[in-house]
Design an enzyme around this catalytic site. Structure first.
Site, PDB file in Angstrom:
ATOM      1  N   PRO A  79      23.890 -74.385 -45.165  1.00  0.00           N
ATOM      2  CA  PRO A  79      24.011 -75.673 -44.089  1.00  0.00           C
ATOM      3  C   PRO A  79      23.814 -77.035 -44.716  1.00  0.00           C
ATOM      4  O   PRO A  79      22.800 -77.073 -45.252  1.00  0.00           O
ATOM      5  CB  PRO A  79      23.087 -75.305 -43.162  1.00  0.00           C
ATOM      6  CG  PRO A  79      21.745 -74.660 -43.758  1.00  0.00           C
ATOM      7  CD  PRO A  79      22.560 -73.690 -44.826  1.00  0.00           C
ATOM      8  N   MET A  80      24.611 -77.747 -44.579  1.00  0.00           N
ATOM      9  CA  MET A  80      24.469 -79.209 -45.055  1.00  0.00           C
ATOM     10  C   MET A  80      25.253 -80.243 -44.146  1.00  0.00           C
ATOM     11  O   MET A  80      26.216 -80.042 -43.459  1.00  0.00           O
ATOM     12  CB  MET A  80      25.226 -79.422 -46.365  1.00  0.00           C
ATOM     13  CG  MET A  80      24.351 -78.825 -47.448  1.00  0.00           C
ATOM     14  SD  MET A  80      25.037 -78.740 -49.236  1.00  0.00           S
ATOM     15  CE  MET A  80      26.484 -77.478 -48.663  1.00  0.00           C
ATOM     16  N   ALA A  81      24.495 -81.159 -43.737  1.00  0.00           N
ATOM     17  CA  ALA A  81      24.774 -82.044 -42.664  1.00  0.00           C
ATOM     18  C   ALA A  81      26.204 -83.092 -43.357  1.00  0.00           C
ATOM     19  O   ALA A  81      26.160 -83.087 -44.390  1.00  0.00           O
ATOM     20  CB  ALA A  81      23.676 -83.158 -42.586  1.00  0.00           C
ATOM     21  N   SER A 108      25.704 -76.561 -39.982  1.00  0.00           N
ATOM     22  CA  SER A 108      24.545 -77.617 -39.767  1.00  0.00           C
ATOM     23  C   SER A 108      24.441 -77.970 -38.361  1.00  0.00           C
ATOM     24  O   SER A 108      25.583 -78.418 -37.893  1.00  0.00           O
ATOM     25  CB  SER A 108      24.415 -78.644 -40.824  1.00  0.00           C
ATOM     26  OG  SER A 108      23.180 -79.606 -40.478  1.00  0.00           O
ATOM     27  N   GLN A 128      22.869 -73.164 -38.142  1.00  0.00           N
ATOM     28  CA  GLN A 128      21.628 -73.552 -38.502  1.00  0.00           C
ATOM     29  C   GLN A 128      21.200 -74.449 -37.462  1.00  0.00           C
ATOM     30  O   GLN A 128      21.887 -75.490 -36.890  1.00  0.00           O
ATOM     31  CB  GLN A 128      21.844 -74.515 -39.860  1.00  0.00           C
ATOM     32  CG  GLN A 128      20.474 -74.956 -40.237  1.00  0.00           C
ATOM     33  CD  GLN A 128      20.270 -76.371 -39.921  1.00  0.00           C
ATOM     34  OE1 GLN A 128      21.181 -77.376 -39.568  1.00  0.00           O
ATOM     35  NE2 GLN A 128      19.034 -76.903 -39.598  1.00  0.00           N
ATOM     36  N   TYR A 130      18.129 -77.211 -35.859  1.00  0.00           N
ATOM     37  CA  TYR A 130      16.996 -78.075 -35.976  1.00  0.00           C
ATOM     38  C   TYR A 130      16.436 -78.163 -34.666  1.00  0.00           C
ATOM     39  O   TYR A 130      17.140 -78.320 -33.740  1.00  0.00           O
ATOM     40  CB  TYR A 130      17.253 -79.641 -36.579  1.00  0.00           C
ATOM     41  CG  TYR A 130      17.684 -79.658 -38.028  1.00  0.00           C
ATOM     42  CD1 TYR A 130      16.662 -79.185 -39.049  1.00  0.00           C
ATOM     43  CD2 TYR A 130      18.784 -80.299 -38.551  1.00  0.00           C
ATOM     44  CE1 TYR A 130      16.684 -79.332 -40.282  1.00  0.00           C
ATOM     45  CE2 TYR A 130      18.708 -80.411 -39.839  1.00  0.00           C
ATOM     46  CZ  TYR A 130      17.802 -80.081 -40.924  1.00  0.00           C
ATOM     47  OH  TYR A 130      17.724 -80.448 -42.153  1.00  0.00           O
ATOM     48  N   THR A 156      15.606 -73.838 -39.148  1.00  0.00           N
ATOM     49  CA  THR A 156      14.945 -74.441 -40.416  1.00  0.00           C
ATOM     50  C   THR A 156      13.555 -74.903 -40.224  1.00  0.00           C
ATOM     51  O   THR A 156      13.411 -75.670 -39.227  1.00  0.00           O
ATOM     52  CB  THR A 156      15.795 -75.778 -40.967  1.00  0.00           C
ATOM     53  OG1 THR A 156      17.280 -75.159 -41.166  1.00  0.00           O
ATOM     54  CG2 THR A 156      15.326 -76.431 -41.950  1.00  0.00           C
ATOM     55  N   ARG A 165      13.564 -89.714 -48.927  1.00  0.00           N
ATOM     56  CA  ARG A 165      14.664 -90.011 -49.932  1.00  0.00           C
ATOM     57  C   ARG A 165      14.787 -91.412 -50.221  1.00  0.00           C
ATOM     58  O   ARG A 165      15.344 -92.367 -49.383  1.00  0.00           O
ATOM     59  CB  ARG A 165      15.885 -89.466 -49.438  1.00  0.00           C
ATOM     60  CG  ARG A 165      15.708 -88.141 -48.539  1.00  0.00           C
ATOM     61  CD  ARG A 165      16.166 -87.012 -49.064  1.00  0.00           C
ATOM     62  NE  ARG A 165      15.742 -85.795 -48.282  1.00  0.00           N
ATOM     63  CZ  ARG A 165      16.438 -85.284 -47.233  1.00  0.00           C
ATOM     64  NH1 ARG A 165      17.680 -85.879 -46.660  1.00  0.00           N
ATOM     65  NH2 ARG A 165      15.888 -84.259 -46.452  1.00  0.00           N
ATOM     66  N   LYS A 248      14.482 -70.487 -42.431  1.00  0.00           N
ATOM     67  CA  LYS A 248      14.922 -71.113 -43.541  1.00  0.00           C
ATOM     68  C   LYS A 248      13.953 -72.159 -44.108  1.00  0.00           C
ATOM     69  O   LYS A 248      13.503 -73.196 -43.440  1.00  0.00           O
ATOM     70  CB  LYS A 248      16.518 -72.121 -43.494  1.00  0.00           C
ATOM     71  CG  LYS A 248      16.725 -72.850 -44.577  1.00  0.00           C
ATOM     72  CD  LYS A 248      18.322 -73.069 -44.397  1.00  0.00           C
ATOM     73  CE  LYS A 248      18.606 -73.915 -45.699  1.00  0.00           C
ATOM     74  NZ  LYS A 248      17.989 -74.960 -45.684  1.00  0.00           N
ATOM     75  N   SER A 270      13.485 -71.092 -49.570  1.00  0.00           N
ATOM     76  CA  SER A 270      14.127 -72.543 -50.047  1.00  0.00           C
ATOM     77  C   SER A 270      13.160 -73.655 -50.165  1.00  0.00           C
ATOM     78  O   SER A 270      12.406 -73.792 -49.004  1.00  0.00           O
ATOM     79  CB  SER A 270      15.425 -72.789 -48.724  1.00  0.00           C
ATOM     80  OG  SER A 270      15.823 -74.120 -48.819  1.00  0.00           O
ATOM     81  N   HIS A 272      14.852 -76.782 -49.559  1.00  0.00           N
ATOM     82  CA  HIS A 272      15.787 -77.683 -49.001  1.00  0.00           C
ATOM     83  C   HIS A 272      16.474 -78.472 -50.070  1.00  0.00           C
ATOM     84  O   HIS A 272      16.574 -79.532 -50.218  1.00  0.00           O
ATOM     85  CB  HIS A 272      14.972 -78.483 -48.081  1.00  0.00           C
ATOM     86  CG  HIS A 272      15.752 -79.110 -46.757  1.00  0.00           C
ATOM     87  ND1 HIS A 272      15.521 -78.506 -45.635  1.00  0.00           N
ATOM     88  CD2 HIS A 272      16.828 -79.769 -46.566  1.00  0.00           C
ATOM     89  CE1 HIS A 272      16.265 -79.344 -44.524  1.00  0.00           C
ATOM     90  NE2 HIS A 272      16.966 -80.093 -45.314  1.00  0.00           N
ATOM     91  N   ARG A 275      14.566 -81.548 -51.338  1.00  0.00           N
ATOM     92  CA  ARG A 275      14.767 -82.836 -50.543  1.00  0.00           C
ATOM     93  C   ARG A 275      13.401 -83.044 -49.421  1.00  0.00           C
ATOM     94  O   ARG A 275      13.507 -83.983 -48.802  1.00  0.00           O
ATOM     95  CB  ARG A 275      16.049 -82.610 -49.576  1.00  0.00           C
ATOM     96  CG  ARG A 275      17.137 -82.897 -50.440  1.00  0.00           C
ATOM     97  CD  ARG A 275      18.487 -82.339 -50.039  1.00  0.00           C
ATOM     98  NE  ARG A 275      19.091 -83.194 -48.817  1.00  0.00           N
ATOM     99  CZ  ARG A 275      19.924 -84.263 -48.903  1.00  0.00           C
ATOM    100  NH1 ARG A 275      20.124 -84.491 -50.402  1.00  0.00           N
ATOM    101  NH2 ARG A 275      20.339 -84.861 -48.175  1.00  0.00           N
ATOM    102  N   ASP A 303      17.797 -70.132 -51.944  1.00  0.00           N
ATOM    103  CA  ASP A 303      19.009 -71.117 -52.497  1.00  0.00           C
ATOM    104  C   ASP A 303      18.092 -72.188 -53.417  1.00  0.00           C
ATOM    105  O   ASP A 303      16.922 -72.168 -53.660  1.00  0.00           O
ATOM    106  CB  ASP A 303      19.627 -71.695 -51.339  1.00  0.00           C
ATOM    107  CG  ASP A 303      18.618 -72.658 -50.420  1.00  0.00           C
ATOM    108  OD1 ASP A 303      17.608 -73.155 -51.119  1.00  0.00           O
ATOM    109  OD2 ASP A 303      19.054 -73.011 -49.467  1.00  0.00           O
TER     110      ASP A 303
END
Ligand SMILES: Cc1cc2nc3c(=O)[nH]c(=O)nc-3n(C[C@H](O)[C@H](O)[C@H](O)COP(=O)(O)O)c2cc1C
Length: 373
Positions: A79-81, A108, A128, A130, A156, A165, A248, A270, A272, A275, A303
């Site tokens: 899953p990626m935003a 995501s 996924q 949140y 997650t 970041r 996750k 994972s 993440h 990140r 992952d």
């Protein structure tokens, strides 16, 4: 596939040339000093395989099953935003490419296309989640995902707060005009944001931005996501849905055992993609103890910096049932939209076939025999 695009690193370089700076930085960055980005990769590199010789590998079987899903090879899409930042067709292009390759796609919460619209593209999909501070929103998301036909819930658990970041902070990262967190558009922000006004969160003036700790993104996270999430909430989530639940972001055997006790169907080992906590264990190092604790009872996925067919083999040898592929999907998407993602998936699959043949594996079940390096 053009001759210039032979490896995942080639796609990454090509994507870097195409993507605007803010998008590239957002996709590529790890947290803090970004050491885990490198250690995730180094973790796989350090693992040596024990190839078996004189096995007939002229006709091998790369297929496997995870939680009842048939996979053509042991990989799913992480899953990626914000996938529209990579390509205008965003999640829909990725979903179509996944469907064409029969590879399951994990959508995501932070998608830039609504989960219902993505679900219209055929093909296996998980959602996924949140967890929101406002549990009514969380519950609604779960029920929407179930109603739309998603077949598992990936919760997650490594993001009680957002990792720092630095590049996103420098860039004052925010979504371009016209792009939204489509799954969340329908929910009012006022109930969850306390003193922070909708205006301040969605269109900060420079002075407001300065006052924020971190990027636009971390502010959004802080106001919406639930830092109090704990094991009791997993029981609550289970009471909401019959969908199998995977956690996750698990990096410890005791947490994996607890996930099993809590009735989860799987764990995703994972960090993440480096990140969140930059000092966390690399996934190649975390995987063996988790597989030893819950392998066979729970689905164990992993992952982080999976770039070669041999990495998938390494993950299986260490006890994973399958891997998730993250950023390389975004590189394919940026380079060529749906076709670019298809090409990257083909690259993984053909690379995995060769890796199995070179290690004397006629089927996925025998890959576990390669560990020991
Ligand atoms: C740009 C980007 C966005 C991400 N968004 C999410 C997300 O919304 N939910 C989530 O659980 N993980 C998210 N992740 C983490 C991925 O699911 C995955 O764990 C990680 O990318 C795997 O590492 P890899 O990129 O090295 O393959 C994101 C990762 C990236 C790079």
């Amino acid at each position: 596939m053009p001759k210039s695009l032979l490896t995942i690193a080639d796609y990454r370089k090509a994507a870097r040339k195409i993507l605007p700076r803010m998008a590239w930085d957002y996709f590529r960055s790890g947290a803090d000093a970004q050491t885990l980005l490198k250690r995730n990769r180094a973790g796989w590199d350090a693992m040596e395989l024990r190839p078996r010789v004189l096995v007939d590998v002229s006709n091998i079987d790369t297929s496997t099953t995870v939680l009842g899903l048939n996979l053509p090879f042991p990989a799913l899409i992480a899953p990626m935003a914000y996938q529209k930042l990579a390509h205008k067709d965003g999640e829909i292009a990725l979903a179509r490419a996944a469907a064409a390759s029969d590879v399951p796609y994990i959508v995501s919460t932070m998608a830039t296309t609504g989960l219902e619209e993505i679900a219209k593209v055929p093909g296996p999909k998980w959602f996924q989640l949140y967890c929101h501070k406002d549990r009514a929103i969380t519950q609604d998301l779960v029920q929407r995902a179930e109603a739309a036909g998603y077949t598992a819930l990936v919760v997650t658990v490594d993001a009680p707060v957002l990792g720092r970041r630095i590049a996103d902070e420098r860039n004052s990262f925010e979504l371009p005009k016209g792009m939204t967190r489509a799954n969340l558009d329908r929910y009012s922000l006022s109930s969850v944001e306390g003193k922070t006004s909708r205006k301040a969160v969605l269109s900060p003036r420079p002075s407001t931005l300065k006052a924020m700790e971190g990027s636009h993104l971390s502010e959004l996270f802080r106001t919406r996501q639930d830092a109090s999430l704990n094991w009791r909430d997993i029981a609550w989530l289970r009471s909401l849905t019959d969908l199998p639940i995977l956690l996750k972001g698990v990096l410890r055997a005791d947490d994996a055992t607890r996930a099993s006790d809590a009735g989860c169907a799987g764990v995703i080992v994972s960090n993440h993609g480096g990140r969140q906590c930059d000092a966390a264990l690399s996934t190649a190092r975390a995987l063996p103890e988790i597989a030893a604790a819950v392998g066979g009872k729970l689905a164990v996925l992993v992952d982080g910096a999976i770039e070669w067919g041999t990495d998938i083999l390494r993950a299986l040898a260490l006890g994973a049932d399958a891997v998730l592929i993250g950023r390389p999907m975004l590189w394919g998407l940026a380079v060529g939209g749906e076709q670019g993602v298809r090409d990257v998936l083909d690259l993984y699959r053909s690379d995995f076939v060769r890796a199995m043949q070179l290690c004397g594996c006629a089927n996925v079940g025998t890959c576990t025999e390669l560990a020991g390096g």
